[in-house]
Design a protein around this motif. Structure first.
Motif, short mmCIF file in Angstrom:
data_model
loop_
_atom_site.label_atom_id
_atom_site.label_comp_id
_atom_site.label_asym_id
_atom_site.label_seq_id
_atom_site.Cartn_x
_atom_site.Cartn_y
_atom_site.Cartn_z
N GLU A 351 47.32 41.98 16.19
CA GLU A 351 47.50 42.51 14.83
C GLU A 351 47.91 41.43 13.85
OE1 GLU A 351 47.34 45.69 13.57
OE2 GLU A 351 46.85 46.82 15.37
N LEU A 352 48.65 40.44 14.33
CA LEU A 352 49.09 39.36 13.45
C LEU A 352 48.07 38.22 13.43
CD1 LEU A 352 52.88 39.39 14.45
CD2 LEU A 352 51.89 40.26 12.32
N SER A 353 46.91 38.44 14.06
CA SER A 353 45.81 37.47 14.10
C SER A 353 46.23 36.11 14.64
CB SER A 353 45.22 37.27 12.69
OG SER A 353 44.84 38.50 12.16
N LEU A 354 47.04 36.14 15.70
CA LEU A 354 47.47 34.89 16.32
C LEU A 354 46.69 34.68 17.62
CD1 LEU A 354 51.27 35.42 15.73
CD2 LEU A 354 49.90 33.55 14.76
N PRO A 355 46.13 33.48 17.82
CA PRO A 355 45.40 33.23 19.06
C PRO A 355 46.34 33.30 20.27
CG PRO A 355 45.59 31.22 17.73
CD PRO A 355 46.17 32.33 16.92
N TYR A 356 45.96 34.11 21.26
CA TYR A 356 46.86 34.30 22.40
C TYR A 356 46.08 34.27 23.70
CZ TYR A 356 45.10 39.06 22.92
OH TYR A 356 44.29 40.14 23.13
N MET A 357 46.79 34.09 24.78
CA MET A 357 46.20 34.23 26.11
C MET A 357 47.25 34.80 27.05
SD MET A 357 46.11 30.21 27.28
CE MET A 357 45.95 30.32 29.05
N ARG A 358 46.74 35.43 28.11
CA ARG A 358 47.65 35.91 29.16
C ARG A 358 47.87 34.80 30.16
NH1 ARG A 358 47.98 41.53 30.87
NH2 ARG A 358 47.91 42.74 28.95
N LEU A 359 49.08 34.64 30.63
CA LEU A 359 49.35 33.66 31.66
C LEU A 359 50.60 34.04 32.44
CD1 LEU A 359 50.67 30.34 29.99
CD2 LEU A 359 51.00 32.60 29.10
N ALA A 360 50.74 33.48 33.64
CA ALA A 360 51.93 33.74 34.45
C ALA A 360 52.91 32.59 34.23
CB ALA A 360 51.56 33.85 35.92
N SER A 361 54.19 32.89 34.40
CA SER A 361 55.20 31.84 34.26
C SER A 361 55.32 31.06 35.56
CB SER A 361 56.55 32.45 33.90
OG SER A 361 57.55 31.45 33.93
N GLY A 362 55.29 29.74 35.45
CA GLY A 362 55.49 28.90 36.63
C GLY A 362 56.95 28.74 36.98
N ALA A 363 57.82 28.86 35.97
CA ALA A 363 59.26 28.67 36.18
C ALA A 363 59.97 30.01 36.22
CB ALA A 363 59.83 27.83 35.04
N SER A 364 61.18 30.01 36.77
CA SER A 364 62.00 31.22 36.79
C SER A 364 62.71 31.40 35.45
CB SER A 364 63.06 31.12 37.89
OG SER A 364 62.44 30.99 39.13
N HIS A 365 63.02 32.64 35.11
CA HIS A 365 63.73 32.97 33.87
C HIS A 365 64.63 34.16 34.11
CE1 HIS A 365 61.36 30.24 31.39
NE2 HIS A 365 60.28 30.67 32.01
N ASP A 366 65.56 34.41 33.17
CA ASP A 366 66.43 35.58 33.27
C ASP A 366 65.61 36.86 33.29
OD1 ASP A 366 69.14 34.40 33.23
OD2 ASP A 366 68.51 33.62 31.30
N ALA A 367 64.43 36.83 32.70
CA ALA A 367 63.55 38.01 32.68
C ALA A 367 63.24 38.51 34.09
CB ALA A 367 62.26 37.68 31.94
N MET A 368 63.30 37.61 35.07
CA MET A 368 63.04 37.97 36.46
C MET A 368 64.03 39.03 36.93
SD MET A 368 62.51 34.96 39.21
CE MET A 368 64.24 34.71 39.59
#
Ligand SMILES: [Zn+2]
Length: 417
Positions: A351-368
């Motif tokens: 919606e904000l017309s920003l170029p994006y892609m899906r990807l997986a995180s290689g590093a760990s984060h608190d989101a885990m």
């Protein structure tokens, strides 16, 4: 997208967001343009006080839990609704950069500011969290704040951890909590309706693909092994090759077989042998013993399981002369982020017309850890050449602002569900 989400995203202030990164970077600044802001240090305290000063200017309420995780809350219209959360960490590696972690905190604050300025009311409260000790450089393990918050490990378990100077986490934590006396105390693991963490990618994929936004699908799983190869030592000059039980020769054959097995056309699988101990480690003796590590990573649960299960049989098959012992040392399954949260991030980018892609995180984060207790997703923005955990870490002001806009819009969507 709701009109108010678009309006609030439009109020994200690129200059303010950049200015705040530069102000935070002065706390613990080190030569080369990086920062050293160890968890629960004087620098960490200064960063917390600066964040709270900014929060106070808007009248947001602040609270802190038993491990020092800091929360800044913008009220919603339904006082009983569980909040949508966002955040990351303010501590850094000893030789860290200006964006790892702090970006997710400042982008979250920017989202709250933008909602204020656009006059947007959300049903759920939106809550910013700065997790304690994500890096784990001073007090291991890493991602400690979210680990304790979500109940994956009890607080009592980590209080006795000491740093290299013999300082106990218990004491550093007490000093940190004493430095923010105005923050209300809060319990661990309060119900949350969702969590979005914004972070620099720490890898080269977005830059390479010329995309501004990474819609993170999950955090890849990993398998670690120690492989020991046992043969016989012998004289390098007198022993014919056909009569040797050369442990290093077999170790190399095993590594090549595993590397070939791990190879995939899309180059998604990570395979690393980073450590090798050779005995007797003498130039004119055949090696009788080799121990090496294997680090395998993949975002797909079935794939990482299959890769891990193949290690022992492949290693035994590849060894022609020696005995092989395979010991698994670590197994983390991939974390797959919530489709609803990932979808909200993706539609915001669209919606904000920003170029994006899906990807997986290689590093760990608190989101885990947050993914274990509530619907969770992450937003990545590019960092120069993928460099991170390094004073040279860099990001563009426009990319940081774009990530904050997507975050703002996605938070508003989720906070009205
Ligand atoms: Zn980080």
């Amino acid at each position: 997208m709701r009109e108010e989400a678009r309006a609030a995203a439009g109020r994200v202030d690129e200059a303010r967001l950049w200015q705040r990164h530069m102000e935070m970077a002065r706390i613990g600044a080190i030569p080369g343009g990086g920062v050293n802001r160890a968890a629960l240090s004087a620098e960490d305290i200064a960063a917390r006080q600066l964040l709270l000063a900014w929060a106070a200017q808007r009248g947001f309420s602040v609270s802190v839990d038993g491990i020092g995780n800091l929360f800044v809350r913008r009220a919603g219209s339904d006082a009983n609704a569980a909040p949508i959360m966002t955040g990351s960490h303010m501590d850094s590696q000893p030789s860290g950069g200006r964006f790892d972690g702090i970006y997710g905190v400042l982008a979250g604050l920017e989202a709250l500011e933008a909602m204020e300025e656009a006059g947007v009311a959300t049903r759920r409260p939106v809550e910013l969290v700065a997790w304690t000790n994500e890096e784990g450089g001073r007090f291991p393990p890493c991602t400690m704040g979210s680990m304790v918050y979500t109940g994956a490990r009890p607080l009592a378990d980590v209080l006795e951890v000491t740093d290299n100077d013999g300082i106990k986490l218990r004491d550093a934590l007490a000093a940190t909590l004493a430095a923010t006396p105005n923050a209300r105390e809060r319990a661990f693991n309060a119900p949350a309706a969702g969590y979005i963490e914004a972070h620099i990618e720490q890898g080269p994929l977005l830059e390479k693909a010329r995309k501004t936004i990474g819609v993170v699908t999950g955090i890849q799983g990993l398998r670690w092994f120690n492989i020991e190869v046992s043969g016989e030592t012998a004289h390098a000059g007198t022993t014919p090759l056909g009569l040797r039980k050369d442990a290093l020769r077999d170790a190399i054959a095993i590594i090549e077989a595993l590397r070939e097995h791990a190879h995939d056309f899309a180059d998604v699988t990570r395979f690393t042998v980073g450590r090798m101990l050779v005995s007797p480690n003498s130039p004119n003796s055949v090696a009788n013993h080799v121990l090496f590590s294997v680090d395998l990573r993949h975002p797909d649960p079935a794939k990482i399981r299959a890769l891990g299960e193949a290690v022992a049989p492949l290693a035994r098959k590849a060894a022609k002369f020696c005995e092989v012992k395979v010991t698994p040392t670590l197994a983390d399954d991939p974390c797959v982020f919530d489709a609803g949260v990932t979808g909200a991030i993706e539609s915001a980018a669209q919606e904000l017309s920003l170029p994006y892609m899906r990807l997986a995180s290689g590093a760990s984060h608190d989101a885990m850890y947050m993914a274990r207790v509530c619907p969770t997703g992450m937003i990545f923005v590019p960092c120069e050449k993928g460099i991170s955990h390094n004073v040279a870490e860099n990001a563009q002001p426009a990319d940081l602002a774009a990530g904050a806009r997507v975050l703002t819009a996605a938070l508003i969507e989720l906070a009205n569900n």
